[in-house]
Design a protein around this motif. Structure first.
Motif, short mmCIF file in Angstrom:
data_model
loop_
_atom_site.label_atom_id
_atom_site.label_comp_id
_atom_site.label_asym_id
_atom_site.label_seq_id
_atom_site.Cartn_x
_atom_site.Cartn_y
_atom_site.Cartn_z
N TYR A 96 2.05 5.09 -2.07
CA TYR A 96 2.70 5.07 -0.76
C TYR A 96 4.21 4.98 -0.92
CZ TYR A 96 -1.97 3.84 0.96
OH TYR A 96 -3.31 3.83 1.24
N ASP A 97 4.90 5.55 0.05
CA ASP A 97 6.35 5.39 0.16
C ASP A 97 6.60 4.12 0.96
OD1 ASP A 97 9.06 5.47 0.77
OD2 ASP A 97 9.09 7.64 1.04
N MET A 98 7.17 3.08 0.30
CA MET A 98 7.43 1.80 0.96
C MET A 98 8.71 1.80 1.77
SD MET A 98 6.57 -0.83 -2.18
CE MET A 98 6.18 -2.30 -1.23
N GLY A 99 9.49 2.88 1.65
CA GLY A 99 10.81 2.90 2.26
C GLY A 99 11.87 2.49 1.26
N ASP A 100 13.11 2.82 1.55
CA ASP A 100 14.26 2.49 0.69
C ASP A 100 14.08 3.04 -0.72
OD1 ASP A 100 15.61 0.97 2.70
OD2 ASP A 100 14.21 -0.67 2.33
N GLU A 101 13.37 4.18 -0.82
CA GLU A 101 13.19 4.89 -2.09
C GLU A 101 12.42 4.06 -3.13
OE1 GLU A 101 16.70 7.37 -3.31
OE2 GLU A 101 17.68 6.18 -1.73
N VAL A 102 11.42 3.34 -2.66
CA VAL A 102 10.54 2.58 -3.55
C VAL A 102 9.10 3.00 -3.28
CG1 VAL A 102 9.71 0.30 -4.25
CG2 VAL A 102 12.12 0.62 -3.62
N LEU A 103 8.35 3.23 -4.35
CA LEU A 103 6.93 3.59 -4.23
C LEU A 103 6.04 2.38 -4.44
CD1 LEU A 103 6.64 6.98 -6.21
CD2 LEU A 103 6.69 6.65 -3.72
N LEU A 104 4.84 2.45 -3.89
CA LEU A 104 3.81 1.43 -4.10
C LEU A 104 2.56 2.11 -4.64
CD1 LEU A 104 2.35 -1.34 -3.70
CD2 LEU A 104 1.80 -0.56 -1.39
N LEU A 105 2.06 1.64 -5.78
CA LEU A 105 0.76 2.07 -6.28
C LEU A 105 -0.26 1.02 -5.90
CD1 LEU A 105 -1.15 3.87 -8.03
CD2 LEU A 105 -0.61 2.34 -9.92
N GLU A 106 -1.29 1.43 -5.16
CA GLU A 106 -2.37 0.53 -4.74
C GLU A 106 -3.68 1.09 -5.27
OE1 GLU A 106 -5.70 0.26 -1.56
OE2 GLU A 106 -4.37 1.96 -1.98
N PHE A 107 -4.50 0.24 -5.91
CA PHE A 107 -5.81 0.71 -6.34
C PHE A 107 -6.90 -0.05 -5.61
CE2 PHE A 107 -3.46 -1.55 -9.63
CZ PHE A 107 -4.20 -2.68 -9.87
N HIS A 108 -8.06 0.60 -5.47
CA HIS A 108 -9.12 0.05 -4.62
C HIS A 108 -10.49 0.37 -5.18
CE1 HIS A 108 -7.65 3.99 -3.06
NE2 HIS A 108 -8.94 4.29 -3.13
N THR A 109 -10.65 0.19 -6.47
CA THR A 109 -11.96 0.35 -7.10
C THR A 109 -12.77 -0.93 -6.91
OG1 THR A 109 -10.99 -0.42 -9.16
CG2 THR A 109 -11.08 1.95 -8.83
N LYS A 110 -14.02 -0.92 -7.34
CA LYS A 110 -14.84 -2.12 -7.25
C LYS A 110 -14.23 -3.21 -8.12
CE LYS A 110 -19.60 -3.75 -7.39
NZ LYS A 110 -21.02 -3.40 -7.63
#
Length: 801
Positions: A492-506
């Motif tokens: 995701y684009d968090m704003g202010d040119e910073v990315l967020l990696l989110e994972f959602h496996t079991k």
């Protein structure tokens, strides 16, 4: 309001008072904890020749209460050393000391006359302008502060913590009739930022918000349970994590909290709620009446809805109450078709929709209880809250629900649910129909990247206050900020040119899809952004690597595939460390195995205060091989200063890994070496991702440049190997470890020593990674290691073999 809190006085050291004191000590505040003076000597005190005038006797109640709290599990304190921040005393000798304190919190017994009497004494010593609050769970503010001075009343409010204060997120703030609004603003902000709480502003109504709704939900549900002829274990299987609620579900929670607590709140509400259209629903169900009359109050009395029988041979037998006969029977292990079919539904919202609409008794139970709760909550506005989001916040934070009542209503669809409710005899309040008629079909929606709620008074959507300090993944999704994704991870684009990696496996396990996500996110950030945050909002940050895949490869003896898999994971962890942009990892709750290794390789960690971090691979017959062993060895070498006893420090790290030691808080993780001075701690989970983003931007603004891989890591070779071998041999002779434990420990020792080197030598990170991978690979060929992995995967518990 610029108000600094350095010293807090807690009056009352019972279960709540002692634990509130511990939580203030957790955040670095000096605490004075006071309680009453005993009126009689104990038998032991008499034998020692003590008198009622001895200080030891006069402080006995408070000291015993504090010690009991510190010994309790789960612990109320982040680090046992923090207990030194608490000074104890009694309400007769030490009450004058409160004039030196910035905040006085009353936590005495829930009786109005006792509280009023104490406040009269407090006012004799309290310095004007000092905060004075009560932890009452339901006594009205206007009655407690009656007769007190204007200054007292202006600085007085309710601060209702939920038990246990360290772990439950809710802090209800209740103004008195004359409370200065600036005091309320301060308490709301302080509870959020410093205590890590979901602070919810409440009206001075019976039981405030969370207990009013939560206790109604429990009592009403038990009426339904008895009507449908359901069983205790059956209900607990339906009302726990499967629908996003606490693991202890319904009846287990009541046993833990104590049935008397729920009964007292319900009985009081039935008496005082003269204008509540559903007050008769607070009438105690048959099972609660019988249990309460028999004093079967739960864990505190040894039996409640459940009863554990301990036999002389050490075996245990769990019984549950039969809600029809009110006699104990063997605890059931119900197989429910609806839950079997729902197992494959990972998305909680989809699972809730599936279960509520399922056509069997469990579906009927869900529909009846959900619809009844929705109806009740709709009628509580504006009585207990003017804004519907406050009800959701209070119930979720106070009772451990993933989604509050109105959020669940949105999940099911407001319009269709209203129609279904009518058919079932649960008609919602008029304002819900007005909302729908105006074309507004949800209680919440995302507008311009901000979460909005339906405001009843203005009949429009308004932004939920305070969101500027939070970054929530649901909001990023709603604002369509996703820029990449696969089955297990999103960027995701968090704003202010910073990315967020989110994972959602079991269990947020780190398989191939997450590894791909990490590499993709770093590549994207290096190309067009200032940095990357790795974090998520799952129940746990990560339980570690994907053991199922490893087990499959090991069982088929696909060692080349395992070698490639380890190498890819190592390379990915090293890329977290050695990228062209700052990478900040935000772990919370469990960060085990690979989840810990990823954190260790970050440029900085922004940890949540509740962090259970550790390298636990030994428990499944392996050693950390995602750079964990290398990294802890590197940290040891870099921390050596002249005069250090090197072997002692290395052995301490070795034992932490060999014993699979896990921190019980972020503060303890510092002591174990998993968090360093550069790492930071967030108390409020909702602030963690925003804090991590700020950390990325700070590193970028400081002129971040890629670190250089280290080639001068000092390892001790045969010297440390000999020390480790002596310890391992002693453990075997003492029958503390098995032969397989010893084999794993020797592999770990070999890597941390840098191999069988004749003398201390400087080596590179890659050298240690290669040793790590080789040791890990060899252990995957061991039958006993496969047995350990099998036990974790298929039985859910560790095996010692």
């Amino acid at each position: 309001m610029n108000r600094i809190i350095q010293k807090v006085a807690v009056l009352g050291s019972g279960v709540m008072g002692s634990r509130i004191a511990c939580h203030f000590a957790n955040i670095g505040v000096q605490v004075l904890l006071l309680d009453i003076v005993p009126r009689e000597l104990t038998e032991q005190e008499q034998k020692k020749g003590r008198s009622l005038e001895d200080k030891e006797v006069r402080n006995r109640i408070v000291n015993e209460a504090l010690q009991n709290a510190l010994k309790s599990k789960p612990s109320p304190i982040y680090d046992t050393a923090f207990a030194s921040r608490i000074t104890t005393g009694n309400l007769e000798d030490d009450l004058p000391k409160i004039k030196e304190y910035d905040w006085i919190i009353e936590v005495v017994v829930e009786k109005l006359e006792i509280k009023q009497s104490l406040f009269e004494k407090v006012e004799q010593h309290r310095k004007p302008g000092t905060l004075i609050t009560s932890n009452t769970s339901g006594i009205p503010m206007h009655l407690m502060c009656k007769g007190r001075s204007d200054d007292f009343q202006e600085h007085f409010a309710g601060t209702h913590f939920f038990n246990p204060p360290r772990y439950l997120r809710l802090l209800e703030i209740i103004p008195g009739p004359k409370t200065d609004p600036k005091i309320i603003d301060f308490l709301m902000g302080y509870g959020d930022r410093f205590l890590g709480k979901e602070t919810v502003l409440c009206k001075d109504t019976p039981a405030f918000i969370a207990n009013r709704i939560g206790v109604y939900s429990i009592i009403s549900a038990i009426h339904t349970i008895e009507k449908l002829g359901m069983g205790v274990s059956e209900v607990d299987k339906l009302t726990g994590t499967v629908i996003g609620r606490a693991k202890s579900a319904t009846f287990r929670t009541m046993d833990v909290v104590g049935l008397d607590t729920t009964v007292n709140v319900a009985t009081n509400l039935k008496q005082v709620l003269t204008h509540d259209e559903s007050k008769d629903r607070f009438e105690l169900p048959k099972s609660m009446k019988v249990l309460h009359e028999n004093k079967w109050l739960g864990d505190k009395t040894g039996q409640g809805y459940f009863k554990m029988i301990r036999h002389k041979d050490g075996s245990k037998e769990l019984k549950e109450i039969d809600l029809q006969t009110m006699e104990y029977k063997d605890a059931e292990k119900p197989r429910l078709k609806s839950l079997d079919e729902a197992k494959s539904i990972e998305d909680l919202k989809e699972r809730i929709r599936f279960l509520v609409n399922y056509q069997d008794r469990s579906g009927e139970f869900f529909r009846e209880t959900f619809y009844d709760l929705f109806r009740y909550c709709s009628f509580r506005i504006p009585e207990i809250a003017d804004e519907l989001y406050r009800i959701d916040q209070a119930v979720s934070a106070g009772f451990g629900w993933e989604y509050g009542p109105f959020e669940n209503w949105d999940i099911l669809g407001v319009k269709e649910t209203v129609a279904n409710m009518e058919k079932a005899g649960h008609k919602a309040a008029d304002w819900v129909y007005e909302m729908l008629e105006a074309g507004n079909d949800s209680f919440y929606k995302v507008v311009d990247g901000k979460r909005n709620y339906y405001d009843i008074s203005s009949k429009s959507y308004k932004e939920i206050p305070g969101q500027g300090d939070f970054i929530l993944i649901d909001t990023l999704k709603g604002a369509k900020k996703k820029v990449w994704g696969n089955e297990g991870a999103n960027v995701y684009d968090m704003g202010d040119e910073v990315l967020l990696l989110e994972f959602h496996t079991k269990m947020n396990s780190l398989g191939a899809e997450v590894v791909q996500g990490i590499n993709t996110a770093i590549s994207m950030a290096e190309k067009s952004y200032k940095g990357l945050v790795i974090g998520n909002e799952g129940g746990n940050f990560s339980a570690g690597a994907n053991l199922a895949m490893l087990y499959m490869f090991a069982g088929d003896q696909e060692f080349d595939e395992i070698n490639l898999m380890i190498a890819q994971f190592q390379n990915t962890m090293m890329r977290v460390r050695y990228s062209d942009v700052p990478v900040v990892v935000a772990p919370h709750n469990m960060a085990l195995g690979g989840g810990c290794e990823m954190s260790l390789h970050a440029d900085a960690i922004q940890a949540h205060a509740e962090l259970y971090m550790g390298l636990v691979e030994v428990g499944v017959g392996l050693i950390p091989a995602g750079g964990g062993t290398k990294e802890m060895t590197r940290r040891f070498a870099n921390a050596i200063v002249p005069g250090d006893v090197e072997l002692n420090r290395l052995q301490e790290i070795f034992m932490n890994i060999a014993m699979a030691k896990v921190s019980t808080s972020a503060q303890e993780a510092k002591g174990l070496g998993y968090l360093e001075a550069k790492d930071a701690i967030t108390l409020n989970r909702k602030r963690q991702l925003a804090d991590a983003k700020s950390r990325v931007l700070s590193l970028y603004e400081q002129g971040y440049s890629r670190p250089i891989q280290q080639t001068n890591i000092k390892v001790l070779g045969k010297t440390s190997l000999a020390l480790f071998e002596a310890g391992i041999t002693g453990m075997i002779y003492g029958s503390y470890i098995s032969d397989h434990d010893a084999k794993i420990a020797r592999k770990l020792a070999y890597v941390m020593s840098g191999g069988d080197l004749s003398s201390a030598t400087e080596v590179s990170e890659q050298y240690l990674l290669d040793l790590e991978r080789e040791a890990f690979l060899s252990l995957t060929g061991e039958k006993k290691t496969l047995e350990r992995i099998h036990s974790i995967l298929f039985k859910g518990k560790p095996l010692r073999n």
